[in-house]
Design a protein around this motif. Sequence first.
Motif, PDB file in Angstrom:
ATOM      1  N   ALA A  99     -15.684   0.548 -42.103  1.00 44.90           N
ATOM      2  CA  ALA A  99     -16.170   0.613 -43.484  1.00 44.90           C
ATOM      3  C   ALA A  99     -15.248  -0.142 -44.426  1.00 44.90           C
ATOM      4  O   ALA A  99     -15.705  -0.833 -45.344  1.00 44.90           O
ATOM      5  CB  ALA A  99     -16.309   2.072 -43.917  1.00 44.90           C
ATOM      6  N   VAL A 100     -13.938  -0.009 -44.226  1.00 43.80           N
ATOM      7  CA  VAL A 100     -12.974  -0.754 -45.043  1.00 43.80           C
ATOM      8  C   VAL A 100     -13.171  -2.257 -44.847  1.00 43.80           C
ATOM      9  O   VAL A 100     -13.183  -3.040 -45.807  1.00 43.80           O
ATOM     10  CB  VAL A 100     -11.528  -0.344 -44.701  1.00 43.80           C
ATOM     11  N   ALA A 101     -13.339  -2.675 -43.575  1.00 43.51           N
ATOM     12  CA  ALA A 101     -13.604  -4.092 -43.289  1.00 43.51           C
ATOM     13  C   ALA A 101     -14.907  -4.534 -43.935  1.00 43.51           C
ATOM     14  O   ALA A 101     -15.013  -5.646 -44.466  1.00 43.51           O
ATOM     15  CB  ALA A 101     -13.653  -4.321 -41.771  1.00 43.51           C
ATOM     16  N   GLY A 102     -15.911  -3.655 -43.909  1.00 42.03           N
ATOM     17  CA  GLY A 102     -17.183  -3.974 -44.552  1.00 42.03           C
ATOM     18  C   GLY A 102     -17.026  -4.190 -46.042  1.00 42.03           C
ATOM     19  O   GLY A 102     -17.683  -5.057 -46.628  1.00 42.03           O
ATOM     20  N   GLY A 103     -16.144  -3.426 -46.680  1.00 41.02           N
ATOM     21  CA  GLY A 103     -15.885  -3.617 -48.104  1.00 41.02           C
ATOM     22  C   GLY A 103     -15.216  -4.942 -48.383  1.00 41.02           C
ATOM     23  O   GLY A 103     -15.542  -5.632 -49.366  1.00 41.02           O
ATOM     24  N   ALA A 104     -14.261  -5.318 -47.532  1.00 45.01           N
ATOM     25  CA  ALA A 104     -13.576  -6.602 -47.703  1.00 45.01           C
ATOM     26  C   ALA A 104     -14.556  -7.759 -47.547  1.00 45.01           C
ATOM     27  O   ALA A 104     -14.507  -8.746 -48.300  1.00 45.01           O
ATOM     28  CB  ALA A 104     -12.439  -6.726 -46.681  1.00 45.01           C
ATOM     29  N   LEU A 105     -15.458  -7.644 -46.581  1.00 43.67           N
ATOM     30  CA  LEU A 105     -16.462  -8.693 -46.371  1.00 43.67           C
ATOM     31  C   LEU A 105     -17.475  -8.727 -47.510  1.00 43.67           C
ATOM     32  O   LEU A 105     -17.943  -9.798 -47.914  1.00 43.67           O
ATOM     33  CB  LEU A 105     -17.171  -8.458 -45.043  1.00 43.67           C
ATOM     34  N   ALA A 106     -17.810  -7.554 -48.050  1.00 46.92           N
ATOM     35  CA  ALA A 106     -18.730  -7.500 -49.189  1.00 46.92           C
ATOM     36  C   ALA A 106     -18.122  -8.203 -50.403  1.00 46.92           C
ATOM     37  O   ALA A 106     -18.820  -8.877 -51.167  1.00 46.92           O
ATOM     38  CB  ALA A 106     -19.069  -6.052 -49.531  1.00 46.92           C
ATOM     39  N   ALA A 107     -16.821  -8.039 -50.583  1.00 48.52           N
ATOM     40  CA  ALA A 107     -16.145  -8.718 -51.695  1.00 48.52           C
ATOM     41  C   ALA A 107     -16.203 -10.230 -51.515  1.00 48.52           C
ATOM     42  O   ALA A 107     -16.450 -10.982 -52.464  1.00 48.52           O
ATOM     43  CB  ALA A 107     -14.692  -8.250 -51.782  1.00 48.52           C
ATOM     44  N   PHE A 108     -15.978 -10.687 -50.290  1.00 48.59           N
ATOM     45  CA  PHE A 108     -16.030 -12.120 -50.004  1.00 48.59           C
ATOM     46  C   PHE A 108     -17.448 -12.652 -50.217  1.00 48.59           C
ATOM     47  O   PHE A 108     -17.646 -13.733 -50.765  1.00 48.59           O
ATOM     48  CB  PHE A 108     -15.571 -12.376 -48.571  1.00 48.59           C
ATOM     49  N   TYR A 109     -18.439 -11.859 -49.795  1.00 49.66           N
ATOM     50  CA  TYR A 109     -19.844 -12.213 -50.005  1.00 49.66           C
ATOM     51  C   TYR A 109     -20.157 -12.337 -51.496  1.00 49.66           C
ATOM     52  O   TYR A 109     -20.834 -13.273 -51.937  1.00 49.66           O
ATOM     53  CB  TYR A 109     -20.725 -11.151 -49.351  1.00 49.66           C
ATOM     54  N   THR A 110     -19.659 -11.385 -52.278  1.00 43.90           N
ATOM     55  CA  THR A 110     -19.910 -11.393 -53.718  1.00 43.90           C
ATOM     56  C   THR A 110     -19.291 -12.614 -54.382  1.00 43.90           C
ATOM     57  O   THR A 110     -19.917 -13.252 -55.239  1.00 43.90           O
ATOM     58  CB  THR A 110     -19.346 -10.112 -54.362  1.00 43.90           C
ATOM     59  N   MET A 111     -18.075 -12.954 -53.982  1.00 42.39           N
ATOM     60  CA  MET A 111     -17.399 -14.099 -54.590  1.00 42.39           C
ATOM     61  C   MET A 111     -18.085 -15.409 -54.209  1.00 42.39           C
ATOM     62  O   MET A 111     -18.270 -16.295 -55.051  1.00 42.39           O
ATOM     63  CB  MET A 111     -15.930 -14.104 -54.171  1.00 42.39           C
ATOM     64  N   ALA A 112     -18.481 -15.548 -52.943  1.00 41.25           N
ATOM     65  CA  ALA A 112     -19.205 -16.755 -52.523  1.00 41.25           C
ATOM     66  C   ALA A 112     -20.558 -16.836 -53.205  1.00 41.25           C
ATOM     67  O   ALA A 112     -20.992 -17.902 -53.655  1.00 41.25           O
ATOM     68  CB  ALA A 112     -19.374 -16.764 -51.001  1.00 41.25           C
ATOM     69  N   GLY A 113     -21.232 -15.689 -53.311  1.00 39.00           N
ATOM     70  CA  GLY A 113     -22.521 -15.661 -53.988  1.00 39.00           C
ATOM     71  C   GLY A 113     -22.396 -16.014 -55.458  1.00 39.00           C
ATOM     72  O   GLY A 113     -23.294 -16.646 -56.036  1.00 39.00           O
ATOM     73  N   GLY A 114     -21.282 -15.610 -56.082  1.00 44.65           N
ATOM     74  CA  GLY A 114     -21.054 -15.955 -57.475  1.00 44.65           C
ATOM     75  C   GLY A 114     -20.975 -17.461 -57.669  1.00 44.65           C
ATOM     76  O   GLY A 114     -21.469 -17.997 -58.673  1.00 44.65           O
ATOM     77  N   GLN A 115     -20.363 -18.146 -56.717  1.00 41.04           N
ATOM     78  CA  GLN A 115     -20.291 -19.608 -56.775  1.00 41.04           C
ATOM     79  C   GLN A 115     -21.686 -20.219 -56.623  1.00 41.04           C
ATOM     80  O   GLN A 115     -22.060 -21.149 -57.350  1.00 41.04           O
ATOM     81  CB  GLN A 115     -19.367 -20.138 -55.679  1.00 41.04           C
ATOM     82  N   ALA A 116     -22.470 -19.688 -55.685  1.00 39.34           N
ATOM     83  CA  ALA A 116     -23.812 -20.223 -55.455  1.00 39.34           C
ATOM     84  C   ALA A 116     -24.724 -19.956 -56.646  1.00 39.34           C
ATOM     85  O   ALA A 116     -25.533 -20.813 -57.039  1.00 39.34           O
ATOM     86  CB  ALA A 116     -24.407 -19.604 -54.188  1.00 39.34           C
ATOM     87  N   ARG A 117     -24.596 -18.765 -57.248  1.00 36.17           N
ATOM     88  CA  ARG A 117     -25.489 -18.377 -58.336  1.00 36.17           C
ATOM     89  C   ARG A 117     -25.219 -19.133 -59.640  1.00 36.17           C
ATOM     90  O   ARG A 117     -25.976 -18.983 -60.603  1.00 36.17           O
ATOM     91  CB  ARG A 117     -25.358 -16.881 -58.598  1.00 36.17           C
ATOM     92  N   ARG A 118     -24.165 -19.926 -59.695  1.00 42.21           N
ATOM     93  CA  ARG A 118     -23.911 -20.701 -60.903  1.00 42.21           C
ATOM     94  C   ARG A 118     -25.055 -21.663 -61.204  1.00 42.21           C
ATOM     95  O   ARG A 118     -25.315 -21.989 -62.358  1.00 42.21           O
ATOM     96  CB  ARG A 118     -22.599 -21.491 -60.765  1.00 42.21           C
TER      97      ARG A 118
END
Length: 293
Positions: free
Chosen positions: A149-168
């Motif tokens: 679950a902790v690893a899943g949170g770290a990956l979710a953060a990475f997903y959010t940051m990458a998605g933020g770049q794409a959503r620009r």
Amino acid sequence: MNYLLAALGVIGVSASGPIMAATAAPALAIAFWRNSLGAVIMGVPAGIRQRTRFRQLGTAEYQWSAIAAVALALHFACFISALKLTSVAAATALVCLQAAWIAFYQLFGGIRPARAVLGGLGMALAGVLVISGFDLTVSPEAILGDGLAVAGGALAAFYTMAGGQARRTMSTGVYTTLCYGACALLLAVMCAALGQPLTGFDGKAWLGILAVTLVAQIMGHSIFNHLLATISPLVVSMIILLEIPGAAVLAAVFLGEKLPGGTYVGLGLILVGLAVVVLRQGRSGVKAPHPPQ
């Protein structure tokens, strides 16, 4: 009206963990169908309204979408596996640490967090230790679930940051269609490699897969994406933190999940710590994330 939508959104994301924990299907298969159905549901209207936009996508947009898709696929693999090993309440709280992970990533990017953020991170970490300490007395599987679950949170953060770049430069419909679709393809490959079936489940399992897609993936996240147009990201992020107690209550009511008393202390520490992190990030102009569960 916004408050009613927010309440429905919280119920949607809170139901994600309990529904997936109760679904008798392999973790990767649940993730595959959830993303496949999500891609279709989001992609049909996007394809009709923005057909030309898909043909105009550039290399950078595809790259960021692909990075986000990889992170999302691994996130779901970790989180859904965690739900099969540890309590829904613990897994949900630990995966919601993505807000803390983003602050941690920003630290390595040269952005120094405020002292209050560090205090919030420390409080959330204390909550993790409290939960893990009590899960250690439950079973080794519960500890493994906590780690996933902790690893899943770290990956979710990475997903959010990458998605933020794409959503620009990409709309929600275009981005989610590409990201969910690519994520589903990756999960299909993972299922084939690990020998996890994608079919052959009973009716209750298919009902669970459909429910988590409609309730969490479409209703929950779609509502919060809509609210971002009318409510500040800070307020939306704070509302989404209600997923932590929401998932615990739903798991207790519908799954009969009982936790050691000390585990609730850990859940409380994580909730308060993340609230501090989100508040301070909002004041510093950093857009706080919402979870992909």
